[in-house]
Design a protein around this motif. Structure first.
Motif, PDB file in Angstrom:
ATOM      1  N   TYR A 121     -26.362  -5.592 -32.279  1.00  0.00           N
ATOM      2  CA  TYR A 121     -25.443  -6.630 -31.805  1.00  0.00           C
ATOM      3  C   TYR A 121     -25.190  -6.474 -30.311  1.00  0.00           C
ATOM      4  CZ  TYR A 121     -21.428  -9.683 -31.408  1.00  0.00           C
ATOM      5  OH  TYR A 121     -20.575 -10.659 -31.014  1.00  0.00           O
ATOM      6  N   TYR A 122     -24.998  -5.249 -29.872  1.00  0.00           N
ATOM      7  CA  TYR A 122     -24.804  -4.973 -28.445  1.00  0.00           C
ATOM      8  C   TYR A 122     -26.009  -5.481 -27.655  1.00  0.00           C
ATOM      9  CZ  TYR A 122     -24.491  -2.316 -24.133  1.00  0.00           C
ATOM     10  OH  TYR A 122     -24.457  -1.960 -22.826  1.00  0.00           O
ATOM     11  N   LYS A 173     -28.560 -10.068 -24.113  1.00  0.00           N
ATOM     12  CA  LYS A 173     -29.579 -11.097 -23.908  1.00  0.00           C
ATOM     13  C   LYS A 173     -29.045 -12.522 -24.046  1.00  0.00           C
ATOM     14  CE  LYS A 173     -33.254  -8.162 -25.674  1.00  0.00           C
ATOM     15  NZ  LYS A 173     -34.314  -8.033 -26.680  1.00  0.00           N
ATOM     16  N   THR A 174     -27.797 -12.666 -24.466  1.00  0.00           N
ATOM     17  CA  THR A 174     -27.202 -13.980 -24.701  1.00  0.00           C
ATOM     18  C   THR A 174     -26.968 -14.708 -23.372  1.00  0.00           C
ATOM     19  OG1 THR A 174     -26.123 -13.118 -26.661  1.00  0.00           O
ATOM     20  CG2 THR A 174     -25.235 -15.139 -25.774  1.00  0.00           C
ATOM     21  N   ASN A 175     -27.025 -16.027 -23.422  1.00  0.00           N
ATOM     22  CA  ASN A 175     -26.771 -16.873 -22.264  1.00  0.00           C
ATOM     23  C   ASN A 175     -25.360 -16.618 -21.733  1.00  0.00           C
ATOM     24  OD1 ASN A 175     -26.295 -18.961 -20.446  1.00  0.00           O
ATOM     25  ND2 ASN A 175     -27.423 -20.449 -21.678  1.00  0.00           N
ATOM     26  N   LEU A 233     -19.282 -18.048 -24.973  1.00  0.00           N
ATOM     27  CA  LEU A 233     -17.995 -17.358 -24.988  1.00  0.00           C
ATOM     28  C   LEU A 233     -18.147 -15.875 -25.326  1.00  0.00           C
ATOM     29  CD1 LEU A 233     -14.938 -17.399 -24.793  1.00  0.00           C
ATOM     30  CD2 LEU A 233     -14.880 -18.080 -27.208  1.00  0.00           C
ATOM     31  N   CYS A 234     -18.969 -15.553 -26.318  1.00  0.00           N
ATOM     32  CA  CYS A 234     -19.131 -14.145 -26.689  1.00  0.00           C
ATOM     33  C   CYS A 234     -19.710 -13.328 -25.532  1.00  0.00           C
ATOM     34  CB  CYS A 234     -19.994 -14.006 -27.936  1.00  0.00           C
ATOM     35  SG  CYS A 234     -21.629 -14.713 -27.809  1.00  0.00           S
ATOM     36  N   LYS A 235     -20.576 -13.915 -24.732  1.00  0.00           N
ATOM     37  CA  LYS A 235     -21.125 -13.211 -23.570  1.00  0.00           C
ATOM     38  C   LYS A 235     -20.073 -13.050 -22.485  1.00  0.00           C
ATOM     39  CE  LYS A 235     -24.415 -11.413 -21.003  1.00  0.00           C
ATOM     40  NZ  LYS A 235     -25.833 -11.528 -21.089  1.00  0.00           N
TER      41      LYS A 235
END
Length: 67
Positions: free
Chosen positions: A17-18, A23-25, A29-31
């Motif tokens: 998950y980390y 790698k998330t955009n 919001l989570c980034k």
């Protein structure tokens, strides 16, 4: 059956998950929360701070950020 113990699987999922968050955009919001937590020097008792500490101890922190 060759399964890993539950605590090992949980730790692997946290690392996955980390790595997904890295790698998330940046507009997600989570980034944004992830980046705030990364910059927060006062958070020493969160899941995030614990995983970063373990990754630093094993010299894997920057490898995951680069991948």
């Amino acid at each position: 059956m060759g399964w890993l113990p539950v605590d090992i699987r949980r730790k692997l999922n946290v690392i996955r998950y980390y790595n997904t968050l890295t790698k998330t955009n940046n507009s997600r919001l989570c980034k944004k929360v992830f980046l705030l937590e990364l910059d927060n020097k006062n958070s020493s008792h969160t899941w995030f701070s614990e995983i970063v500490k373990k990754l630093h101890e094993s010299n894997m922190f920057w490898r995951l950020l680069i991948i």
